[in-house]
Design a protein around this motif. Structure first.
Motif, PDB file in Angstrom:
ATOM      1  N   LEU A 375       2.224   0.844  -5.024  1.00 33.42           N
ATOM      2  CA  LEU A 375       0.857   0.613  -4.549  1.00 33.42           C
ATOM      3  C   LEU A 375       0.829   0.191  -3.085  1.00 33.42           C
ATOM      4  N   SER A 376       1.787  -0.655  -2.690  1.00 30.04           N
ATOM      5  CA  SER A 376       1.862  -1.046  -1.276  1.00 30.04           C
ATOM      6  C   SER A 376       2.190   0.151  -0.390  1.00 30.04           C
ATOM      7  N   LEU A 377       3.014   1.075  -0.895  1.00 32.13           N
ATOM      8  CA  LEU A 377       3.329   2.291  -0.137  1.00 32.13           C
ATOM      9  C   LEU A 377       2.089   3.171   0.013  1.00 32.13           C
ATOM     10  N   TYR A 378       1.362   3.369  -1.099  1.00 31.69           N
ATOM     11  CA  TYR A 378       0.145   4.191  -1.032  1.00 31.69           C
ATOM     12  C   TYR A 378      -0.903   3.551  -0.123  1.00 31.69           C
ATOM     13  N   TYR A 379      -0.997   2.224  -0.145  1.00 29.70           N
ATOM     14  CA  TYR A 379      -1.959   1.533   0.711  1.00 29.70           C
ATOM     15  C   TYR A 379      -1.572   1.687   2.188  1.00 29.70           C
ATOM     16  N   LYS A 380      -0.283   1.630   2.453  1.00 29.22           N
ATOM     17  CA  LYS A 380       0.174   1.743   3.834  1.00 29.22           C
ATOM     18  C   LYS A 380      -0.147   3.114   4.408  1.00 29.22           C
ATOM     19  N   TYR A 381       0.049   4.169   3.603  1.00 30.88           N
ATOM     20  CA  TYR A 381      -0.193   5.536   4.073  1.00 30.88           C
ATOM     21  C   TYR A 381      -1.588   6.041   3.699  1.00 30.88           C
ATOM     22  N   GLU A 382      -2.457   5.135   3.228  1.00 31.91           N
ATOM     23  CA  GLU A 382      -3.860   5.443   2.905  1.00 31.91           C
ATOM     24  C   GLU A 382      -3.979   6.560   1.874  1.00 31.91           C
ATOM     25  N   ASP A 383      -3.034   6.592   0.943  1.00 35.16           N
ATOM     26  CA  ASP A 383      -3.087   7.562  -0.153  1.00 35.16           C
ATOM     27  C   ASP A 383      -3.759   6.873  -1.348  1.00 35.16           C
ATOM     28  N   TYR A 384      -5.075   6.673  -1.235  1.00 36.05           N
ATOM     29  CA  TYR A 384      -5.789   5.864  -2.210  1.00 36.05           C
ATOM     30  C   TYR A 384      -5.960   6.566  -3.554  1.00 36.05           C
ATOM     31  N   SER A 385      -6.019   7.877  -3.553  1.00 31.94           N
ATOM     32  CA  SER A 385      -6.175   8.596  -4.826  1.00 31.94           C
ATOM     33  C   SER A 385      -4.965   8.377  -5.727  1.00 31.94           C
ATOM     34  N   ARG A 386      -3.760   8.437  -5.151  1.00 34.07           N
ATOM     35  CA  ARG A 386      -2.559   8.182  -5.944  1.00 34.07           C
ATOM     36  C   ARG A 386      -2.495   6.720  -6.402  1.00 34.07           C
ATOM     37  N   ALA A 387      -2.973   5.833  -5.565  1.00 31.64           N
ATOM     38  CA  ALA A 387      -2.952   4.420  -5.929  1.00 31.64           C
ATOM     39  C   ALA A 387      -3.845   4.157  -7.142  1.00 31.64           C
ATOM     40  N   LEU A 388      -5.069   4.703  -7.126  1.00 33.57           N
ATOM     41  CA  LEU A 388      -5.971   4.507  -8.261  1.00 33.57           C
ATOM     42  C   LEU A 388      -5.456   5.208  -9.512  1.00 33.57           C
ATOM     43  N   SER A 389      -4.793   6.362  -9.321  1.00 31.49           N
ATOM     44  CA  SER A 389      -4.200   7.060 -10.465  1.00 31.49           C
ATOM     45  C   SER A 389      -3.069   6.245 -11.080  1.00 31.49           C
ATOM     46  N   LEU A 390      -2.274   5.590 -10.231  1.00 29.61           N
ATOM     47  CA  LEU A 390      -1.186   4.755 -10.741  1.00 29.61           C
ATOM     48  C   LEU A 390      -1.743   3.552 -11.499  1.00 29.61           C
ATOM     49  N   PHE A 391      -2.831   2.979 -10.999  1.00 30.12           N
ATOM     50  CA  PHE A 391      -3.419   1.837 -11.695  1.00 30.12           C
ATOM     51  C   PHE A 391      -3.977   2.247 -13.060  1.00 30.12           C
ATOM     52  N   SER A 392      -4.560   3.451 -13.144  1.00 31.87           N
ATOM     53  CA  SER A 392      -5.039   3.950 -14.443  1.00 31.87           C
ATOM     54  C   SER A 392      -3.876   4.174 -15.401  1.00 31.87           C
ATOM     55  N   GLU A 393      -2.760   4.680 -14.861  1.00 28.74           N
ATOM     56  CA  GLU A 393      -1.570   4.885 -15.689  1.00 28.74           C
ATOM     57  C   GLU A 393      -1.023   3.561 -16.204  1.00 28.74           C
ATOM     58  N   MET A 394      -1.081   2.525 -15.388  1.00 25.28           N
ATOM     59  CA  MET A 394      -0.650   1.203 -15.832  1.00 25.28           C
ATOM     60  C   MET A 394      -1.502   0.712 -16.998  1.00 25.28           C
TER      61      MET A 394
END
Length: 572
Positions: A375-394
């Protein structure tokens, strides 16, 4: 002869002895044509436990309980088949499954077995009695017994192997020491590396390393050449009690003798060194293992990869990880987590994502630490769609989220302008009792400040102050932004001074203070502040440079503006 064989299969041998009745009966049967028998072909294979009576494809005898008993060959076949079956079960059930061992004894051994009245026990009665008698000495204080008197009734009754058994079954190191001294007085005793290894193991488990070293030297003086088991016992004893210098010194002597240690001893040494953060020693021993072609197992790979990461050896870590997978070992979640975290710190986004996808393909559920790194990696590179998808997977895999993940999610929602979702996430973390770090409060405060909701930001800051949390540099930066938006000059200057105590102020904070002075019409303070920035040689980013230049232009300070432009040209 062929007709007689066929008549044996079709007529069961249940008739009385040969007589006239039998003769006439056979004659009658010869007159009538025998019924045509069709061959039977069955795809069902006979079970391995049933005895074989002739051809398996032929019909079974009419008698359910044949009088013919099992022959020796059939009995051996059943025992062998059952042993193979249990062996397969053991392989399928894992390394902890155990199967009975089929013991072959000579007639003389069987006679001795019956004389000992073993009755299925591992040791004979006299051996068990000796074990119990020596063990009972642990209740007696040292020096209050004489081992010669205690073992007087066993003189001449115990063989050398049985004495080794008694020695192996002892739990106290003093009983091992005293019994070993008694052993050496017996006629059947002979110096052996095996008996010395048993003594070394007892001393090592009790932490009596000095006594173990003396025993090892005694073994050398007795002419017993130490093997890999004896040396491994000493190394494991050193590793168990954290004597790493002595362990490495002894390991050097073992290498000089050309003794190749088993992988279990290497694992013990590697694990002990890693627990004390001696990762350089782990790397050196690993390279020795590879030079001696010792085959590592899963535990070895896991420990070595962690030490490579701790030492910052990126290429070696991933090379060992690749070798581990090629060897057929499935890496643990912790190994993936450390490699992903290592890739995130180095800014290698593609490698981190590839490791995560590999972990998913293997069916390994990530931990919350792994998810936080991604999530910190996605936030750093502004890849928010992958971040929200990872949170849903969690959420789907029921992976518990910690405060770090909630803080990252609040920041992501703030970047996307989803302030309500950010507030809802903050309240959820509050209900779960996860608000223990100032960064979570500051993340929510920044979301409110970005949206211009000063009142909500004030509530969050007051809540953070009520928890008596320590203020970091980042906290003073956010507080300064909050006071600037409130146009609270005194509080803003106090926050700026606190920020300067933690180190040189950043360009963003300087820009906020300058905008506050200009907005309040405090021209003199603004000029003095710019002079302080120039004297302290603080780094001017593009935003701060534009603010200073705009101030100079409004005040008609053309010369200062030209000097500032030349300074920026020379700097860049």
């Amino acid at each position: 002869m062929e007709s007689l064989k066929s008549s044996f299969f079709f007529f069961p041998p249940l008739l009385p002895p040969y007589s006239e009745f039998n003769h006439s009966f056979l004659k009658k049967k010869k007159k009538n044509k025998p019924p045509k028998i069709l061959p039977v072909h069955s795809s069902v294979q006979p079970d391995p436990w049933s005895p074989k009576y002739g051809d398996p494809s032929s019909p079974k005898p009419r008698s359910r309980n044949p009088k013919k008993p099992l022959s020796d060959d059939n009995a051996r076949r059943i025992i062998k088949a059952k042993a193979q079956y249990l062996s397969v079960l053991r392989r399928n059930q894992g390394p902890q499954a155990q199967t009975p061992r089929w013991i072959k004894r000579t007639p003389e051994q069987m006679v001795q077995y019956l004389q000992d009245d073993r009755n299925g026990h591992l040791y004979g009665k006299h051996v068990v009695a000796a074990i119990k008698k020596v063990r009972a000495l642990s209740q007696t204080a040292e020096g209050q017994y004489d081992m010669r008197m205690v073992m007087g009734s066993f003189v001449g009754k115990l063989s050398f192997r049985e004495m080794c058994t008694v020695l192996k079954e002892q739990k106290g190191w003093r009983q091992v020491r005293d019994f070993f001294s008694w052993m050496k007085l017996q006629l059947c005793y002979r110096p052996s590396v095996i008996v010395y290894t048993l003594v070394l193991r007892a001393y090592g488990q009790a932490g009596k390393l000095k006594v173990a070293e003396e025993t090892f030297l005694e073994m050398l003086d007795a002419g017993c050449e130490p093997d890999e088991v004896a040396c491994g016992t000493m190394l494991c004893s050193y590793a168990r009690w954290g004597r790493h210098k002595a362990m490495l010194s002894f390991y050097s002597a073992v290498k000089e003798r050309g003794i190749v240690l088993p992988v279990t001893v290497f694992n013990f040494m590697l694990s002990s060194l890693q627990k004390k953060s001696l990762h350089r020693g782990v790397v050196e021993i690993w390279r020795d293992m590879r030079a001696k072609e010792v085959v590592p197992n899963k535990f070895t790979f896991t420990v070595v990869i962690i030490s490579f990461i701790k030492e910052g050896l990126h290429e070696d870590a991933f090379k060992t990880f690749k070798e581990m997978k090629e060897g057929g070992f499935v890496p643990e979640e912790e190994t993936y987590r450390l490699l992903i975290s290592f890739s995130v710190k180095n800014g290698n986004k593609d490698e981190a994502v590839r490791l995560y996808e590999d972990m998913r393909c293997r069916g390994i559920i990530p931990s919350n630490y792994t998810c936080a790194s991604l999530l910190s990696l996605y936030y750093k590179y502004e890849d928010y769609s992958r971040a929200l998808s990872l949170f849903s997977e969690m959420a789907s895999k029921k992976i518990p989220a910690d405060e770090v993940i909630y803080g990252l999610l609040i920041r992501i929602y703030g970047k996307l302008g989803l302030n309500e979702d950010a507030q809802r996430t903050f309240e959820e973390a509050k209900l779960l009792g996860l608000l223990t770090d100032e960064k979570t409060y500051l993340a929510m405060t920044q979301v409110h400040l970005t949206s211009g909701n000063v009142d909500k930001a004030s509530e969050t800051i007051e809540l953070m102050k009520s928890r008596n949390l320590g203020f970091s540099r980042f906290a003073y930066i956010v507080l300064l932004q909050y006071y600037v938006m409130k146009e609270d000059l005194i509080s803003a200057e106090g926050a700026f001074l606190s920020l300067k105590k933690t180190g040189p102020p950043d360009a963003g904070s300087c820009n906020d203070m300058l905008n506050l002075y200009v907005g309040l019409g405090l021209v003199d303070k603004a000029k003095d502040f710019i002079v302080q920035i120039r004297e302290n040689q603080l780094h001017l980013d593009e935003k701060l440079y534009r603010t200073v230049k705009r101030f100079y232009c409004k005040q008609g300070m053309v010369l200062e503006a030209e000097q500032l432009r030349k300074h920026m040209v020379e700097a860049y």
